[in-house]
Design an enzyme around this catalytic site. Structure first.
Site, short mmCIF file in Angstrom:
data_model
loop_
_atom_site.label_atom_id
_atom_site.label_comp_id
_atom_site.label_asym_id
_atom_site.label_seq_id
_atom_site.Cartn_x
_atom_site.Cartn_y
_atom_site.Cartn_z
N VAL A 1 16.93 2.93 29.65
CA VAL A 1 15.96 2.37 30.61
C VAL A 1 15.41 1.04 30.11
O VAL A 1 15.32 0.06 30.85
CB VAL A 1 14.80 3.38 30.83
CG1 VAL A 1 13.69 2.77 31.67
CG2 VAL A 1 15.33 4.65 31.50
N ASN B 1 13.29 13.13 41.90
CA ASN B 1 14.48 13.77 41.31
C ASN B 1 14.64 15.21 41.79
O ASN B 1 15.76 15.67 42.04
CB ASN B 1 14.43 13.71 39.78
CG ASN B 1 14.97 12.38 39.28
OD1 ASN B 1 15.46 11.56 40.06
ND2 ASN B 1 14.90 12.14 37.98
N LEU C 1 16.48 4.41 38.34
CA LEU C 1 17.82 3.86 38.07
C LEU C 1 18.84 4.97 37.99
O LEU C 1 18.62 5.98 37.35
CB LEU C 1 17.82 3.12 36.72
CG LEU C 1 16.70 2.12 36.47
CD1 LEU C 1 16.79 1.60 35.05
CD2 LEU C 1 16.80 0.99 37.48
N CYS D 1 18.80 13.45 33.66
CA CYS D 1 17.56 13.33 34.46
C CYS D 1 17.29 14.53 35.36
O CYS D 1 16.26 15.18 35.21
CB CYS D 1 17.64 12.08 35.30
SG CYS D 1 17.99 10.63 34.31
N ALA E 1 28.44 18.47 48.15
CA ALA E 1 28.53 19.73 47.41
C ALA E 1 29.54 19.59 46.28
O ALA E 1 30.39 18.70 46.30
CB ALA E 1 28.95 20.84 48.36
N LYS F 1 7.83 10.45 40.52
CA LYS F 1 9.09 10.44 39.78
C LYS F 1 9.74 11.84 39.76
O LYS F 1 10.92 12.01 40.07
CB LYS F 1 8.84 9.95 38.34
CG LYS F 1 9.95 10.16 37.38
CD LYS F 1 11.14 9.29 37.69
CE LYS F 1 12.33 9.70 36.85
NZ LYS F 1 13.44 8.80 36.99
N LYS G 1 29.13 12.40 35.84
CA LYS G 1 29.54 11.76 37.10
C LYS G 1 30.46 10.60 36.73
O LYS G 1 30.61 10.29 35.53
CB LYS G 1 28.35 11.28 37.92
CG LYS G 1 27.53 10.18 37.26
CD LYS G 1 26.44 9.70 38.21
CE LYS G 1 25.74 8.49 37.66
NZ LYS G 1 24.71 7.97 38.55
N GLY H 1 24.44 17.26 37.08
CA GLY H 1 24.18 17.20 35.64
C GLY H 1 23.46 15.91 35.32
O GLY H 1 22.81 15.32 36.16
C1 UGA Z 1 19.17 10.17 38.82
C2 UGA Z 1 18.53 9.57 40.08
O1 UGA Z 1 19.51 9.40 41.10
C3 UGA Z 1 17.86 8.21 39.79
O2 UGA Z 1 17.18 7.74 40.94
C4 UGA Z 1 16.85 8.42 38.65
O3 UGA Z 1 16.22 7.19 38.29
C5 UGA Z 1 17.59 8.95 37.44
O4 UGA Z 1 18.18 10.22 37.78
C6 UGA Z 1 16.54 9.13 36.34
O5 UGA Z 1 15.63 9.95 36.50
O6 UGA Z 1 16.56 8.35 35.38
P1 UGA Z 1 21.50 9.77 37.53
O7 UGA Z 1 21.12 10.96 36.69
O8 UGA Z 1 21.99 8.55 36.86
O9 UGA Z 1 20.26 9.29 38.44
O10 UGA Z 1 22.68 10.25 38.48
P2 UGA Z 1 22.88 10.60 40.02
O11 UGA Z 1 23.76 9.60 40.63
O12 UGA Z 1 21.60 10.86 40.69
O13 UGA Z 1 23.70 11.97 39.89
C7 UGA Z 1 23.14 13.12 39.25
C8 UGA Z 1 24.06 14.30 39.39
O14 UGA Z 1 24.09 14.75 40.75
C9 UGA Z 1 25.52 14.03 39.02
O15 UGA Z 1 26.03 15.11 38.28
C10 UGA Z 1 26.22 13.90 40.36
O16 UGA Z 1 27.59 14.24 40.30
C11 UGA Z 1 25.44 14.91 41.18
N1 UGA Z 1 25.49 14.66 42.64
C12 UGA Z 1 24.98 13.52 43.17
C13 UGA Z 1 26.04 15.64 43.46
O17 UGA Z 1 26.50 16.71 43.00
N2 UGA Z 1 26.05 15.42 44.82
C14 UGA Z 1 25.54 14.28 45.37
O18 UGA Z 1 25.58 14.16 46.63
C15 UGA Z 1 25.00 13.31 44.53
#
Ligand code: UGA
Length: 450
Positions: A11, A214, A156, A266, A258, A210, A327, A263
């Protein structure tokens, strides 16, 4: 403006680099000497698309500097960001020790500046409700300097953090001082495209925003993951349902994909923390509990499905795992669904082969020689009884599937991310099992177990 960033982790580094990119003079402070050396040598210690180039550009121009010395860096700063980690403790509560140490260091540096010194301290770390207020009162007791504390949670996403930082949907500032709000508005001015996207509120509202953001996103994913069970039972397609509900402007299409579970560093941490924040005031947050339970179950269900569809217990079966990162576009494996899925497979005495374009080295530290590590998906699938796809890397959608099918013991793919094309699977002779979507079951008989 002169800005100091305490903590050059994910961050801090993204925030500092982006603030330098919009014209501020930024000093990043890092306590880990190896990381300071890396940064001062101009190397970016984390993998994040676009960050290294932007960091090097502004480091070379002098707009962005790095040091290990807090008091030197805080001297003359108008704004000091606290960007240290707040990881979960084993019981799920938040470990505040890094933030407490950073607050104390900044306090000592501020106190040494004298009463005329004016500074705004910005807490970017994700912290439980009430933390900013406590920090403000603590600092006020320690120094006569004119200081303000604001909460400024980050939103982010790994993989698109630079873009998210430079083109934010909103900027949330929590505090009690209009003077501090004005300071933050000035700081972020180039990024505020619509006035209503710059939001001020009290400390606790910003802190809870925040966690709520999430938890809401994780809830949408868990909801859709729960729907996959009904889809599988009734023969519906969860992707059609996603489109069907996502086109309702009150619902929207984002974060409804889905899969085998969410994971990262965050969602799991913040959802667990929200449960603890609720428990701390005597409230059992059933909703948040459900988000977590569904996510835990989804990974187990995925392995159960492999076993069920292969039609036998999977002891001795070779399972090729494609994708280890939580991801795509990251090497981060924290709380990655792959961790649990591989553990379950190993518990069932399956033989696990695995590959990932970025995250393999990190995963090797966890499973060492319990897993056979493969350089690419084609090698990984060779001789396997099934592929388990766990990360939606775009390159996995364009593989030479016909060739892969020919080298596998059984051409079967379990798509934990619903990212492959059903028609391609059909044409290339695969048995294809997505999550909550109709399967492709070619007439081809599964061979007996190796
Ligand atoms: C997440 C939030 O999206 C950010 O806004 C936040 O700032 C960040 O946490 C944090 O708290 O710092 P991030 O953990 O980088 O960001 O990743 P995401 O893109 O949100 O994905 C999280 C997980 O959800 C991944 O495992 C992804 O595969 C999964 N996911 C996401 C799904 O299973 N389905 C979806 O439709 C979207």
């Amino acid at each position: 403006m002169d800005v100091t960033i305490i903590g050059c982790g994910y961050v801090g580094l993204v925030t500092g680099t982006c603030l330098a990119a919009i014209g501020h003079n930024v000093r990043g402070v890092e306590t880990d000497p190896r990381r300071v050396k890396m940064l001062t040598d101009g190397h970016c210690p984390i993998f994040e698309p676009g960050l290294q180039e932007l960091m090097q550009e502004h480091y070379a121009s002098g707009q962005l500097q790095f040091t290990g010395n807090v008091s030197e860096a805080v001297k003359d700063a108008q704004v000091v960001f606290l960007c240290v980690g707040t990881p979960p403790k084993p019981d799920g509560t938040v470990d505040m020790s890094f933030l407490e140490k950073a607050g104390k260091d900044v306090c000592d540096a501020v106190a040494a500046q004298g009463a005329d010194y004016m500074v705004t301290i910005v807490v970017k770390s994700t912290v439980p409700a009430g933390t900013n207020r406590k920090l403000y009162h603590f600092l006020k007791q320690q120094t006569t300097a004119h200081l303000q504390v604001v909460s400024n949670p980050e939103f982010l996403r790994e993989g698109s953090a630079v873009k998210d930082c430079l083109e934010p949907d909103r900027i949330v500032i929590g505090g009690e001082s209009t003077e501090a709000f004005r300071m933050m508005r000035r700081l972020y001015d180039p990024l505020v495209k619509r006035e209503e996207s710059f939001m001020t509120m009290n400390w606790e509202s910003a802190e809870l925003t925040k966690y709520a953001a999430n938890a809401m996103l994780a809830a949408r994913i868990s909801f859709m993951n729960e729907m996959t069970i009904l889809c599988d039972e009734y023969g519906a397609d969860v992707e059609d349902i996603r489109k069907g509900i996502g086109s309702d402007s009150r619902i929207g299409p984002a974060f409804l994909r889905a899969g085998c579970g969410y994971g990262g560093s965050c969602f799991p941490k913040d959802v667990a923390a929200l449960a603890h924040i609720s428990n701390a005031v005597g409230h059992e947050n059933l909703f948040v509990d459900a988000i977590q339970s569904i996510n835990a179950m989804q990974k187990k269900r995925f392995v159960d499905k492999i076993e069920k569809k292969l039609g036998r217990d999977i002891r001795g079966a070779k399972i090729a795992v494609w994708g280890l990162a939580f991801k795509a576009d990251t090497d981060d494996i924290r709380e990655s669904p792959a961790l649990d899925v591989i553990r379950y497979l190993l518990d069932k005495q399956a033989i696990v082969k695995a590959t990932d374009p970025k995250a393999m080295e990190n995963m090797k530290q966890v499973f060492k020689d319990q897993v056979e590590w493969c350089p690419d998906p084609v090698t990984c699938a060779a001789g396997a009884d099934a592929v388990a796809l766990l990360t939606d890397w775009p390159q996995y959608t364009t593989l030479p599937f016909r060739k892969i099918a020919a080298t596998m013991n059984n051409p079967v793919i379990f798509d934990g991310r619903n990212c492959l094309h059903r028609e391609v699977m059909r044409e290339t002779g695969f048995q294809y099992y997505p999550m909550g979507r109709p399967a492709v079951e070619n007439t081809l008989k599964l061979k007996n177990r190796v």
